[in-house]
Design a protein around this motif. Structure first.
Motif, PDB file in Angstrom:
ATOM      1  N   TYR A  38       1.791  11.913  -4.507  1.00  0.00           N
ATOM      2  CA  TYR A  38       0.643  11.037  -4.746  1.00  0.00           C
ATOM      3  C   TYR A  38       0.969   9.916  -5.718  1.00  0.00           C
ATOM      4  O   TYR A  38       0.432   8.812  -5.613  1.00  0.00           O
ATOM      5  N   TYR A  39       1.865  10.145  -6.655  1.00  0.00           N
ATOM      6  CA  TYR A  39       2.189   9.124  -7.649  1.00  0.00           C
ATOM      7  C   TYR A  39       2.915   7.949  -6.994  1.00  0.00           C
ATOM      8  O   TYR A  39       2.588   6.790  -7.238  1.00  0.00           O
ATOM      9  N   GLU A  40       3.892   8.253  -6.144  1.00  0.00           N
ATOM     10  CA  GLU A  40       4.634   7.203  -5.450  1.00  0.00           C
ATOM     11  C   GLU A  40       3.711   6.447  -4.501  1.00  0.00           C
ATOM     12  O   GLU A  40       3.806   5.222  -4.365  1.00  0.00           O
ATOM     13  N   LYS A  41       2.807   7.158  -3.835  1.00  0.00           N
ATOM     14  CA  LYS A  41       1.861   6.505  -2.937  1.00  0.00           C
ATOM     15  C   LYS A  41       0.917   5.600  -3.720  1.00  0.00           C
ATOM     16  O   LYS A  41       0.500   4.562  -3.217  1.00  0.00           O
ATOM     17  N   GLY A  42       0.556   5.986  -4.905  1.00  0.00           N
ATOM     18  CA  GLY A  42      -0.291   5.147  -5.737  1.00  0.00           C
ATOM     19  C   GLY A  42       0.409   3.865  -6.142  1.00  0.00           C
ATOM     20  O   GLY A  42      -0.204   2.797  -6.193  1.00  0.00           O
ATOM     21  N   LEU A  43       1.697   3.975  -6.442  1.00  0.00           N
ATOM     22  CA  LEU A  43       2.456   2.787  -6.814  1.00  0.00           C
ATOM     23  C   LEU A  43       2.642   1.839  -5.635  1.00  0.00           C
ATOM     24  O   LEU A  43       2.716   0.624  -5.802  1.00  0.00           O
ATOM     25  N   ASN A  44       2.731   2.397  -4.440  1.00  0.00           N
ATOM     26  CA  ASN A  44       2.954   1.598  -3.232  1.00  0.00           C
ATOM     27  C   ASN A  44       1.673   1.355  -2.448  1.00  0.00           C
ATOM     28  O   ASN A  44       1.727   1.098  -1.254  1.00  0.00           O
ATOM     29  N   TYR A  45       0.533   1.431  -3.098  1.00  0.00           N
ATOM     30  CA  TYR A  45      -0.722   1.289  -2.370  1.00  0.00           C
ATOM     31  C   TYR A  45      -0.959  -0.131  -1.864  1.00  0.00           C
ATOM     32  O   TYR A  45      -1.706  -0.334  -0.921  1.00  0.00           O
ATOM     33  N   ASP A  46      -0.295  -1.130  -2.451  1.00  0.00           N
ATOM     34  CA  ASP A  46      -0.454  -2.508  -1.980  1.00  0.00           C
ATOM     35  C   ASP A  46      -0.081  -2.628  -0.504  1.00  0.00           C
ATOM     36  O   ASP A  46      -0.752  -3.322   0.266  1.00  0.00           O
ATOM     37  N   GLU A  47       0.985  -1.949  -0.106  1.00  0.00           N
ATOM     38  CA  GLU A  47       1.411  -1.983   1.297  1.00  0.00           C
ATOM     39  C   GLU A  47       0.326  -1.380   2.197  1.00  0.00           C
ATOM     40  O   GLU A  47       0.000  -1.946   3.240  1.00  0.00           O
ATOM     41  N   PHE A  49      -2.844  -1.164   1.520  1.00  0.00           N
ATOM     42  CA  PHE A  49      -4.000  -2.064   1.475  1.00  0.00           C
ATOM     43  C   PHE A  49      -3.829  -3.226   2.447  1.00  0.00           C
ATOM     44  O   PHE A  49      -4.760  -3.600   3.159  1.00  0.00           O
ATOM     45  N   HIS A  50      -2.626  -3.799   2.509  1.00  0.00           N
ATOM     46  CA  HIS A  50      -2.379  -4.907   3.432  1.00  0.00           C
ATOM     47  C   HIS A  50      -2.467  -4.449   4.887  1.00  0.00           C
ATOM     48  O   HIS A  50      -2.949  -5.195   5.746  1.00  0.00           O
ATOM     49  N   LYS A  51      -2.019  -3.246   5.157  1.00  0.00           N
ATOM     50  CA  LYS A  51      -2.130  -2.704   6.514  1.00  0.00           C
ATOM     51  C   LYS A  51      -3.591  -2.534   6.906  1.00  0.00           C
ATOM     52  O   LYS A  51      -3.986  -2.817   8.040  1.00  0.00           O
ATOM     53  N   VAL A 126       3.119  -0.478  14.169  1.00  0.00           N
ATOM     54  CA  VAL A 126       3.498  -1.887  14.126  1.00  0.00           C
ATOM     55  C   VAL A 126       3.284  -2.458  15.518  1.00  0.00           C
ATOM     56  O   VAL A 126       3.647  -1.850  16.526  1.00  0.00           O
ATOM     57  N   HIS A 127       2.688  -3.651  15.544  1.00  0.00           N
ATOM     58  CA  HIS A 127       2.509  -4.381  16.800  1.00  0.00           C
ATOM     59  C   HIS A 127       2.799  -5.854  16.514  1.00  0.00           C
ATOM     60  O   HIS A 127       2.177  -6.451  15.633  1.00  0.00           O
ATOM     61  N   SER A 128       3.754  -6.416  17.211  1.00  0.00           N
ATOM     62  CA  SER A 128       4.144  -7.823  17.052  1.00  0.00           C
ATOM     63  C   SER A 128       4.472  -8.153  15.583  1.00  0.00           C
ATOM     64  O   SER A 128       3.959  -9.117  15.016  1.00  0.00           O
ATOM     65  N   ASP A 129       5.293  -7.333  14.985  1.00  0.00           N
ATOM     66  CA  ASP A 129       5.734  -7.518  13.593  1.00  0.00           C
ATOM     67  C   ASP A 129       4.596  -7.522  12.576  1.00  0.00           C
ATOM     68  O   ASP A 129       4.720  -8.083  11.494  1.00  0.00           O
ATOM     69  N   LYS A 130       3.486  -6.905  12.919  1.00  0.00           N
ATOM     70  CA  LYS A 130       2.353  -6.777  12.011  1.00  0.00           C
ATOM     71  C   LYS A 130       2.040  -5.288  11.872  1.00  0.00           C
ATOM     72  O   LYS A 130       1.923  -4.582  12.864  1.00  0.00           O
ATOM     73  N   SER A 131       1.906  -4.816  10.628  1.00  0.00           N
ATOM     74  CA  SER A 131       1.694  -3.390  10.373  1.00  0.00           C
ATOM     75  C   SER A 131       0.216  -3.082  10.233  1.00  0.00           C
ATOM     76  O   SER A 131      -0.552  -3.869   9.671  1.00  0.00           O
ATOM     77  N   TYR A 132      -0.161  -1.900  10.715  1.00  0.00           N
ATOM     78  CA  TYR A 132      -1.538  -1.433  10.651  1.00  0.00           C
ATOM     79  C   TYR A 132      -1.546   0.032  10.222  1.00  0.00           C
ATOM     80  O   TYR A 132      -0.581   0.759  10.443  1.00  0.00           O
ATOM     81  N   ILE A 133      -2.677   0.449   9.660  1.00  0.00           N
ATOM     82  CA  ILE A 133      -2.892   1.867   9.356  1.00  0.00           C
ATOM     83  C   ILE A 133      -4.372   2.163   9.554  1.00  0.00           C
ATOM     84  O   ILE A 133      -5.229   1.358   9.218  1.00  0.00           O
TER      85      ILE A 133
END
Length: 141
Positions: A38-47, A49-51, A126-133
């Motif tokens: 959870y700590y690493e995921k918290g640090l990388n939450y920007d990615e 969020f953008h998805k 990923v679809h057309s070089d765009k990431s989603y979640i």
């Protein structure tokens, strides 16, 4: 036996109960976190969020349909590649990460071997070089 002995005996029994309960709780530690990283995921939450922003901006949320023994995922466009992360909140040993790749806009996954009940599904693709979640709740019968 007078009241003094009864009070001391009662307090002693209560102290033994508290010590025994503490030892039991420490030795049977089943209080686990939902995610161990959870700590690493918290640090990388920007990615993440953008998805999620991409998902909302492109109206790309996939539609799920649970058929008899399969899960049909319908995407907004063809040509998707990513991972399906199935998590079970009551037993983390059942968690699965399944890769997928589609040429059309649908993906069919057999779920007959999955344990019946509530699952949390996270679709990361990923679809057309765009990431989603996208997060979904799935009830398998």
């Amino acid at each position: 036996m007078n009241w003094g002995y009864k009070i001391v005996f009662g307090l002693g029994a209560f102290m033994l109960f508290i010590v025994g309960a503490g030892i039991y709780m420490v030795s049977h530690d089943s209080d686990t976190l939902v995610e161990s990283d959870y700590y690493e995921k918290g640090l990388n939450y920007d990615e993440t969020f953008h998805k999620k922003e991409n998902l909302l901006a492109d109206h790309a949320k996939p539609k799920l349909q649970l058929l008899k023994d399969s899960l049909l995922i319908e995407f907004s466009a063809a040509g998707n590649k990513g991972n399906l992360k199935f998590t079970r909140l009551d037993d983390k040993n059942l968690d699965q990460v399944l890769p997928f790749n589609t040429t059309n806009n649908q993906f069919k996954l057999p779920v007959g071997s999955f344990k019946k009940g509530n699952w949390k599904l996270e679709i990361d693709w990923v679809h057309s070089d765009k990431s989603y979640i996208s997060d979904h709740a799935v009830f398998i019968q």
